[in-house]
Design a protein around this motif. Structure first.
Motif, PDB file in Angstrom:
ATOM      1  N   LEU A 191      41.381  72.010  39.902  1.00  0.00           N
ATOM      2  CA  LEU A 191      40.138  72.144  39.143  1.00  0.00           C
ATOM      3  C   LEU A 191      40.141  73.432  38.337  1.00  0.00           C
ATOM      4  O   LEU A 191      39.735  73.448  37.167  1.00  0.00           O
ATOM      5  CB  LEU A 191      38.938  72.111  40.096  1.00  0.00           C
ATOM      6  N   VAL A 192      40.614  74.514  38.946  1.00  0.00           N
ATOM      7  CA  VAL A 192      40.680  75.803  38.256  1.00  0.00           C
ATOM      8  C   VAL A 192      41.644  75.717  37.075  1.00  0.00           C
ATOM      9  O   VAL A 192      41.334  76.163  35.968  1.00  0.00           O
ATOM     10  CB  VAL A 192      41.116  76.920  39.227  1.00  0.00           C
ATOM     11  N   GLN A 193      42.813  75.147  37.306  1.00  0.00           N
ATOM     12  CA  GLN A 193      43.809  75.014  36.254  1.00  0.00           C
ATOM     13  C   GLN A 193      43.281  74.166  35.101  1.00  0.00           C
ATOM     14  O   GLN A 193      43.456  74.504  33.920  1.00  0.00           O
ATOM     15  CB  GLN A 193      45.081  74.390  36.819  1.00  0.00           C
ATOM     16  N   GLN A 194      42.614  73.085  35.441  1.00  0.00           N
ATOM     17  CA  GLN A 194      42.062  72.198  34.412  1.00  0.00           C
ATOM     18  C   GLN A 194      41.015  72.920  33.573  1.00  0.00           C
ATOM     19  O   GLN A 194      41.007  72.797  32.339  1.00  0.00           O
ATOM     20  CB  GLN A 194      41.450  70.965  35.073  1.00  0.00           C
ATOM     21  N   TYR A 195      40.149  73.671  34.226  1.00  0.00           N
ATOM     22  CA  TYR A 195      39.113  74.390  33.481  1.00  0.00           C
ATOM     23  C   TYR A 195      39.732  75.417  32.532  1.00  0.00           C
ATOM     24  O   TYR A 195      39.337  75.506  31.355  1.00  0.00           O
ATOM     25  CB  TYR A 195      38.149  75.100  34.434  1.00  0.00           C
ATOM     26  N   LEU A 196      40.671  76.209  33.017  1.00  0.00           N
ATOM     27  CA  LEU A 196      41.284  77.247  32.181  1.00  0.00           C
ATOM     28  C   LEU A 196      41.989  76.636  30.968  1.00  0.00           C
ATOM     29  O   LEU A 196      41.919  77.181  29.859  1.00  0.00           O
ATOM     30  CB  LEU A 196      42.270  78.072  33.014  1.00  0.00           C
ATOM     31  N   GLU A 197      42.656  75.517  31.174  1.00  0.00           N
ATOM     32  CA  GLU A 197      43.354  74.859  30.059  1.00  0.00           C
ATOM     33  C   GLU A 197      42.355  74.315  29.046  1.00  0.00           C
ATOM     34  O   GLU A 197      42.545  74.467  27.832  1.00  0.00           O
ATOM     35  CB  GLU A 197      44.236  73.733  30.595  1.00  0.00           C
ATOM     36  N   GLN A 198      41.300  73.682  29.514  1.00  0.00           N
ATOM     37  CA  GLN A 198      40.299  73.128  28.605  1.00  0.00           C
ATOM     38  C   GLN A 198      39.580  74.217  27.822  1.00  0.00           C
ATOM     39  O   GLN A 198      39.228  74.024  26.652  1.00  0.00           O
ATOM     40  CB  GLN A 198      39.294  72.288  29.396  1.00  0.00           C
ATOM     41  N   ALA A 199      39.352  75.373  28.458  1.00  0.00           N
ATOM     42  CA  ALA A 199      38.652  76.480  27.798  1.00  0.00           C
ATOM     43  C   ALA A 199      39.587  77.337  26.966  1.00  0.00           C
ATOM     44  O   ALA A 199      39.128  78.235  26.247  1.00  0.00           O
ATOM     45  CB  ALA A 199      37.958  77.346  28.853  1.00  0.00           C
TER      46      ALA A 199
END
Length: 267
Positions: A201-209
């Motif tokens: 979830l953390v990785q996904q958020y950082l990539e999307q942002a």
């Protein structure tokens, strides 16, 4: 401890202690004023608001290049004030009020001294608490699973540890500010310590942002927040090269307030 807990609410400690000091100062002033059949609420509020306004204006002027809009300049939730300007303005306004309102002098002085003494006591307690707080030797995971000892990571240089989560709106708003600061201050180590979220979830958020940081760690159990009494998110913690806590800030940091704090600690 970074906050006062009132039921489900976590309120920033320093502003709440300032508010308590002011309210008790006003109470003492009102009691003294009653004996002399005068009112001091208006002049004391003029003193408080006037000094804070000057402190904010000077702060904004000093860090004008860190603001993107007038709204950001007006948004004092970052608690950005120039301390010297605030105190100087308070002294000038107080002298003017004492000169203009002689019948209210005793009550005003009683209120101001009460608030000042309480604030000094509260500040001393916070300072002593910070002297006991150090960067703990906890090991946290990177997103790739590698274990990192936090105390070793922060050894030898100013370290800013930001406690955050992807579900937290003010955390998301301040992330670009922290990313830019990491680029602007290579002599400072920034650690983004995620609270209780899954790595994917953390990785996904950082990539999307579109966010990239050198040190993103996972505190799956909230260990650091528990040890340091950091209730609520976001929380930004400043440590010196020896791991000693210098300052804690609960709530969103702005580019200007972060710059002001870092300039105090960088040689």
């Amino acid at each position: 401890m970074t906050a006062i807990i009132l039921g489900p609410l976590a309120l920033p400690l320093s502003p709440m202690l300032l508010l308590i000091s002011v309210l008790l100062g006003l109470l003492v002033a009102a009691l003294v004023a009653r004996k002399h059949k005068v009112s001091v609420t208006d002049p004391l509020l003029t003193l408080l608001l006037g000094s804070l306004l000057v402190g904010r204006i000077v702060f904004v002027a000093r860090y004008a290049d860190s603001f993107d809009s007038v709204w950001q300049m007006l948004d004092f939730r970052d608690r950005g004030f120039d301390l010297a300007a605030t105190l100087l303005a308070a002294a000038v306004i107080l002298c003017w009020l004492l000169w203009r309102r002689r019948q209210q002098r005793k009550a005003m002085l009683a209120g101001v001294l009460t608030a000042a003494m309480l604030l000094a006591v509260f500040s001393s307690v916070i300072y002593l608490g910070q002297q006991q707080a150090v960067l703990p030797a906890y090991s946290f995971e990177r997103l790739n699973g590698q274990q990192v000892n936090l105390a070793e990571l922060g050894q030898g240089q100013i370290t800013v540890v930001n406690l955050w989560a992807s579900w937290c709106p003010p955390c998301r708003r301040e992330m670009p500010v922290l990313q830019q600061a990491e680029q602007d201050y290579p002599q400072v180590r920034f650690v983004l310590l995620n609270q209780r979220e899954h790595p994917e979830l953390v990785q996904q958020y950082l990539e999307q942002a579109g966010l990239q940081f050198q040190h993103v760690l996972l505190d799956r159990q909230g260990q650091l927040a528990t040890q340091l009494g950091a209730h609520g998110l976001p929380v930004t913690l400043y440590f010196d090269g020896e791991g000693q806590l210098l300052h804690s800030h609960m709530g969103e940091v702005s580019a200007a307030s972060l710059k002001q704090r870092l300039q105090q600690y960088i040689p």
